[in-house]
Design a protein around this motif. Structure first.
Motif, mmCIF file in Angstrom:
data_model
loop_
_atom_site.group_PDB
_atom_site.id
_atom_site.type_symbol
_atom_site.label_atom_id
_atom_site.label_comp_id
_atom_site.label_asym_id
_atom_site.label_seq_id
_atom_site.Cartn_x
_atom_site.Cartn_y
_atom_site.Cartn_z
ATOM 1 N N LEU A 64 12.687 9.327 -0.171
ATOM 2 C CA LEU A 64 12.663 10.477 -1.076
ATOM 3 C C LEU A 64 13.084 11.751 -0.338
ATOM 4 N N ILE A 65 12.525 11.963 0.829
ATOM 5 C CA ILE A 65 12.857 13.160 1.607
ATOM 6 C C ILE A 65 14.325 13.132 2.019
ATOM 7 N N ARG A 66 14.822 11.962 2.378
ATOM 8 C CA ARG A 66 16.236 11.861 2.754
ATOM 9 C C ARG A 66 17.147 12.179 1.575
ATOM 10 N N ASN A 77 5.777 6.223 5.811
ATOM 11 C CA ASN A 77 5.894 5.633 4.476
ATOM 12 C C ASN A 77 7.368 5.550 4.102
ATOM 13 N N THR A 78 7.888 4.345 3.981
ATOM 14 C CA THR A 78 9.316 4.132 3.722
ATOM 15 C C THR A 78 9.774 4.781 2.426
ATOM 16 N N MET A 87 0.819 -1.202 0.000
ATOM 17 C CA MET A 87 0.000 0.000 0.000
ATOM 18 C C MET A 87 0.862 1.265 0.000
ATOM 19 N N GLN A 88 1.961 1.229 0.767
ATOM 20 C CA GLN A 88 2.880 2.371 0.801
ATOM 21 C C GLN A 88 3.472 2.634 -0.574
ATOM 22 N N PHE A 127 3.075 5.857 -3.137
ATOM 23 C CA PHE A 127 4.270 6.557 -3.620
ATOM 24 C C PHE A 127 4.264 6.690 -5.145
ATOM 25 N N ILE A 128 4.009 5.591 -5.861
ATOM 26 C CA ILE A 128 4.084 5.641 -7.325
ATOM 27 C C ILE A 128 2.943 6.465 -7.922
#
Length: 294
Positions: A153-155, A147-148, A1-2, A6-7
């Motif tokens: 992405l943020i990292r 959300n991994t 689901m995460q 994301f996509i």
């Protein structure tokens, strides 16, 4: 689901990020109407926070601050999205640093430093200025996103300009490791969140309200006797920010306990009182109000 979330969202965010800022602010203006008037996103929380912090202001005055804070809230979100594609040149045109020389002597003496700040103005862009304007390498403590995929992405976005992003639980071991290897650095903390009830160590006075405050940066600075600076960010105009450093404690180990934390609270409070619309009022900063043990 995460992954599905994301996509579905990431391509949309990326397409938005490559637009010129003036178009992003047009989108921001429309989103403001949606978030404020239709969804009423956390409006009860915002209204309650403002009433607690500014009891002397009229309902009309509070309403003006409330609306402006939502406008800035959405602007901040759009600026975060812009981070995905923003260039060094554009960022340097939107960020300035008034007193980088204040850190020169510490760097020359191989002394690591600590920066503390709050959720004020733009805390997503300003770490990048350290890598471009200072000799120090910056490591920023952060809390992982649920959300991994978005967390990664943020990292990646925050690391794009050289900033190291370190989970909060790992920042102290990293500082120790660097010191053991004679590697100096600058370490940044956003320290105005409300701590978990079981982890409360100290109750400070913030906006004339007794609330529990995070003391992690002070604990680390005291143990290692690292000088601590308030990373002050002021919004000059939409999308343009000016930063400066304010020395809080040069030798935290010898300072009275929690004096450093109180100074940080005081600096942040002064900024909020000067321009309250640029603070992040949607968070529940005062959820432990009236719970201080007697």
């Amino acid at each position: 689901m995460q992954f599905i979330a994301f996509i579905l969202l990431y391509p949309f965010f990326w397409l938005i990020s490559i637009l010129p800022m003036r178009f992003l602010y047009v989108i921001s203006d429309m989103l403001y109407l949606l978030f404020y008037y239709v969804i009423a996103y956390r409006k009860k929380v915002v209204r309650g926070n403002l009433s607690l912090c500014f009891p002397e202001k009229s309902k009309e005055e509070l309403l003006v601050i409330e609306k402006k804070s939502y406008q800035h809230f959405v602007d901040q979100f759009m600026e975060l999205i812009k981070s995905f594609s923003i260039t060094d040149k554009e960022l340097s045109n939107r960020l300035s640093l008034t007193n980088p020389e204040i850190l020169d002597s510490y760097f020359s003496n191989n002394k690591s430093v600590v920066f503390v700040s709050g959720h004020y103005a733009n805390w997503e862009w300003v770490p990048f200025i350290v890598e471009t304007k200072l000799k120090y390498h910056l490591s920023v403590a952060y809390k992982k996103l649920p959300n991994t995929y978005f967390d990664n992405l943020i990292r990646r976005t925050r690391k794009k300009f050289g900033v190291s992003v370190v989970p909060s639980k790992e920042i102290y071991p990293e500082i120790l490791k660097n010191l053991e290897n004679d590697k100096i650095g600058a370490y940044g903390f956003i320290a105005d969140q409300s701590p978990n009830w079981k982890k409360i160590k100290y109750w400070g006075n913030f906006m004339d309200i007794d609330i529990p405050v995070i003391v992690g940066p002070e604990v680390i600075a005291r143990k290692l006797d690292l000088p601590v600076f308030y990373f002050k960010t002021v919004r000059l105009k939409r999308g343009v920010y000016q930063c400066s450093f304010v020395l809080l404690e040069e030798n935290p180990k010898s300072a009275p306990l929690y004096q450093l934390t109180d100074k940080f609270i005081g600096e942040l409070e002064n900024q909020i009182k000067t321009a309250p619309e640029f603070y992040f009022w949607t968070h529940k900063r005062f959820k432990h109000i009236n719970k201080k043990p007697i």
